[in-house]
Design a protein around this motif. Structure first.
Motif, PDB file in Angstrom:
ATOM      1  N   ILE A 104      37.064   2.210 -24.703  1.00 58.40           N
ATOM      2  CA  ILE A 104      36.707   1.434 -23.519  1.00 58.40           C
ATOM      3  C   ILE A 104      35.331   0.827 -23.740  1.00 58.40           C
ATOM      4  N   THR A 105      34.950  -0.126 -22.888  1.00 55.89           N
ATOM      5  CA  THR A 105      33.620  -0.726 -22.987  1.00 55.89           C
ATOM      6  C   THR A 105      32.743  -0.205 -21.862  1.00 55.89           C
ATOM      7  N   ARG A 106      31.455  -0.520 -21.955  1.00 57.02           N
ATOM      8  CA  ARG A 106      30.497  -0.084 -20.944  1.00 57.02           C
ATOM      9  C   ARG A 106      30.849  -0.622 -19.554  1.00 57.02           C
ATOM     10  N   ARG A 107      31.536  -1.736 -19.522  1.00 52.39           N
ATOM     11  CA  ARG A 107      31.862  -2.348 -18.235  1.00 52.39           C
ATOM     12  C   ARG A 107      32.987  -1.623 -17.522  1.00 52.39           C
ATOM     13  N   THR A 108      33.678  -0.734 -18.215  1.00 55.68           N
ATOM     14  CA  THR A 108      34.774   0.017 -17.602  1.00 55.68           C
ATOM     15  C   THR A 108      34.220   0.985 -16.559  1.00 55.68           C
ATOM     16  N   SER A 109      34.845   1.044 -15.417  1.00 59.29           N
ATOM     17  CA  SER A 109      34.373   1.933 -14.356  1.00 59.29           C
ATOM     18  C   SER A 109      34.626   3.390 -14.718  1.00 59.29           C
ATOM     19  N   ALA A 110      33.841   4.267 -14.082  1.00 62.10           N
ATOM     20  CA  ALA A 110      34.036   5.706 -14.294  1.00 62.10           C
ATOM     21  C   ALA A 110      35.421   6.129 -13.838  1.00 62.10           C
TER      22      ALA A 110
END
Length: 241
Positions: A104-110
């Motif tokens: 996943i990327t950093r922009r993916t939500s928790a």
């Protein structure tokens, strides 16, 4: 059941966010701020149920660290989710080739991150008994996450990562059916399909290597310009592997 999750993150603020999100989901999170301490946590007793690894750890050595985890006989099957800064398809494929179960990327939500974590862990935690899948001498037990075949007339157990196992279950549940890469992605990824169908090729390559030298070698065939097909005994393959 207490699920132990090791989070490898150098940035303390980001590590705290991940820790709180994991705790809110009922997991037992542990933080490693560098790869040295991460190695001790992952190889400890008991083994973690899952690792969340930032690809940028220690100056971008996160993926190389993952390769070391996969070559360690004790830790090679611990599920690993990689968090990367790079949103390109190439970065995703590179992480999966190194042995990641998901990227996943950093922009993916928790919320999405831990939905993916639950999807990875679900085959091992399911309370619903699922029947074994047997095709071409290859037997998969979804409940116990075990794979059996034979080599030289003797039963052997094969080992697969969580994502390899899920993909194999999906393929074996549809014997002799030609499946496109898009259909495989839709069937094997419950939460947010990866952006590149090459991921399917990477995982199929690893599954084929796993079956080399066994009675099940050649079970997964390539159908040119179409996708893949699991062949049953007595089926004449129409395309090359």
């Amino acid at each position: 059941m207490i699920v132990r999750v090791v989070i490898i993150e150098e940035n303390l603020e980001k590590a705290e966010v991940l820790w709180l999100s994991a705790a809110d989901c009922g997991f037992k999170p542990e933080i490693a701020s560098d790869l040295t301490s991460a190695a001790s946590l992952i190889d400890g007793d008991p083994l973690p149920d899952l690792v969340i690894l930032t690809a940028s750890a220690n100056g971008g050595r996160g993926v190389s660290f993952l390769q070391n985890v996969r070559t360690n006989l004790r830790t090679r099957y611990v599920p690993v989710v990689v968090i990367g800064e790079d949103e390109t398809d190439t970065a995703c494929v590179h992480a999966l080739e190194a042995g990641a179960d998901d990227y996943i990327t950093r922009r993916t939500s928790a919320a999405e991150l831990f939905a993916r974590v639950n999807a990875i862990l679900r085959p091992r935690q399911s309370l619903t008994r699922q029947p074994a899948l047997t095709v071409n001498g290859l037997t998969v037990h979804p409940d116990s996450h075990r794979i059996f075949t034979s080599r030289d007339g003797q039963q052997v157990e094969l080992q697969a990562t969580s994502k390899e196992f899920e993909l194999l279950c999906f393929l074996l549940s549809r014997p002799d059916e030609v499946l496109s890469r898009e259909a495989i992605l839709a069937g094997a990824w419950e939460h947010g399909q990866p952006p590149d169908t090459r991921i399917v090729d990477v995982l199929v390559y690893r599954l084929r290597n796993m079956m080399l030298g066994t009675a099940s070698e050649g079970t997964i065939r390539t159908v040119l310009k179409s996708g893949y097909r699991v062949v049953t005994q007595g089926t004449q393959p129409q395309t090359a592997q």
